[in-house]
Design an enzyme around this catalytic site. Structure first.
Site, short mmCIF file in Angstrom:
data_model
loop_
_atom_site.label_atom_id
_atom_site.label_comp_id
_atom_site.label_asym_id
_atom_site.label_seq_id
_atom_site.Cartn_x
_atom_site.Cartn_y
_atom_site.Cartn_z
CG ASP A 190 -2.04 -0.98 1.10
OD1 ASP A 190 -2.34 -1.70 2.07
OD2 ASP A 190 -2.64 -1.03 0.02
CG PHE A 243 -5.57 5.46 8.22
CD1 PHE A 243 -6.32 6.50 7.66
CD2 PHE A 243 -4.33 5.76 8.79
CE1 PHE A 243 -5.84 7.80 7.69
CE2 PHE A 243 -3.86 7.06 8.83
CZ PHE A 243 -4.61 8.09 8.27
CG ASP A 250 -7.60 -2.89 -0.09
OD1 ASP A 250 -6.74 -2.27 -0.73
OD2 ASP A 250 -7.57 -3.01 1.15
N GLY A 251 -10.19 -3.91 2.39
CA GLY A 251 -10.59 -3.07 3.51
C GLY A 251 -11.59 -3.77 4.41
C1 DX5 Z 1 -6.61 1.22 3.00
C2 DX5 Z 1 -5.70 0.02 2.85
C3 DX5 Z 1 -6.28 -1.11 3.69
C4 DX5 Z 1 -5.39 -2.31 3.77
C5 DX5 Z 1 -6.16 -3.46 4.39
O1 DX5 Z 1 -6.06 2.29 2.36
O2 DX5 Z 1 -5.62 -0.35 1.48
O3 DX5 Z 1 -7.53 -1.47 3.13
O4 DX5 Z 1 -4.93 -2.63 2.55
O5 DX5 Z 1 -6.56 -3.04 5.64
P1 DX5 Z 1 -7.36 -3.97 6.65
O6 DX5 Z 1 -7.39 -5.37 6.10
O7 DX5 Z 1 -6.58 -3.88 7.93
O8 DX5 Z 1 -8.72 -3.39 6.73
#
Ligand code: DX5
Length: 218
Positions: free
Chosen positions: A34, A142, A174-175
């Site tokens: 990231d 984040f 993602d997230g």
């Molecule tokens: C956000 C990031 C997060 C990360 C994954 O900008 O891209 O989404 O990759 O985060 P988690 O799995 O901890 O939600």
């Protein structure tokens, strides 16, 4: 087939190489790196040097998520550092079609990410240049944020749109992806799970967390 990509954003930065190797030993398909610039998102993380450092350590797909403005400035640097796939945000590209062409000219895969407030319809004119569509299920910046449930219907609609276009493009999410949310997105059509906290930020081992995530969608 579901692919799992741990996000090193949640890894222990004092031993990033070991954490990458642990993920590979756990049988994941890729590693999500990231990249954040403090402008497109309110956080700053890594540059091409981290990709270069990790490249020789693992044979995994290095999936570089560029959460930066004007990503076209850095495509060659990350490709040269060893990225296998470059993920650009539709919201950060004035000329998305040209940016995707540029990524392909570098010989790496091109993915487009869309934020929770962005409709998949913005991608209709670039599907033939897109190797993966990356749906954010949190607002970027984040790790450890709460999964945004409204994105499940977006993923379902995107899968239908791709089917109507005869496009078998994988959908990455993602997230907030964990054993509870992963089945929801998988049923909606996602086949690539990007997960940070649920793999690196828990008491169990990376191997145990990867196994639990994979079991949740099997
Ligand atoms: C956000 C990031 C997060 C990360 C994954 O900008 O891209 O989404 O990759 O985060 P988690 O799995 O901890 O939600």
């Amino acid at each position: 087939m579901i692919a799992i990509e741990p996000s090193i954003l949640a890894a222990d930065f004092t031993r990033l190489g070991d954490q990458a190797r642990e993920a590979e030993a756990a049988g994941v398909e890729g590693l999500q790196i990231d990249v954040m610039d403090g402008r497109f998102v309110p956080n700053i993380t890594f540059g091409p040097g981290v990709v270069r450092a990790l490249r020789p350590l693992v044979g995994l797909t290095l999936d570089v998520h560029l959460m930066i403005v004007e990503p076209e400035r850095y495509l060659a640097d990350f490709a040269e550092a060893g990225a296998d796939r470059l993920v650009v945000h539709q919201e950060a590209c004035l000329h998305l079609h040209r940016v995707l062409q540029s990524i392909h000219e570098l010989g790496v895969q091109a993915a487009v990410a869309i934020n929770p407030g962005t409709s998949p319809l913005v991608l209709e004119e670039v599907l033939d240049l897109t190797d993966v569509i990356h749906v954010m299920t949190v607002n970027p910046g984040f790790g450890g944020q709460t999964f945004i449930h409204s994105q499940v219907e977006k993923i379902r609609g995107l899968r239908q749109m791709l089917d109507e276009h005869g496009q078998d493009i994988p959908i990455a999410v993602d997230g907030g992806i964990d054993s509870t949310t992963a089945p929801l997105v998988a049923r909606a059509g996602a086949t690539v799970l990007v997960a940070g906290s649920s793999i690196y930020n828990s008491k169990a081992s990376v191997a145990e967390n990867v196994a639990a995530l994979r079991a949740s969608v099997t």
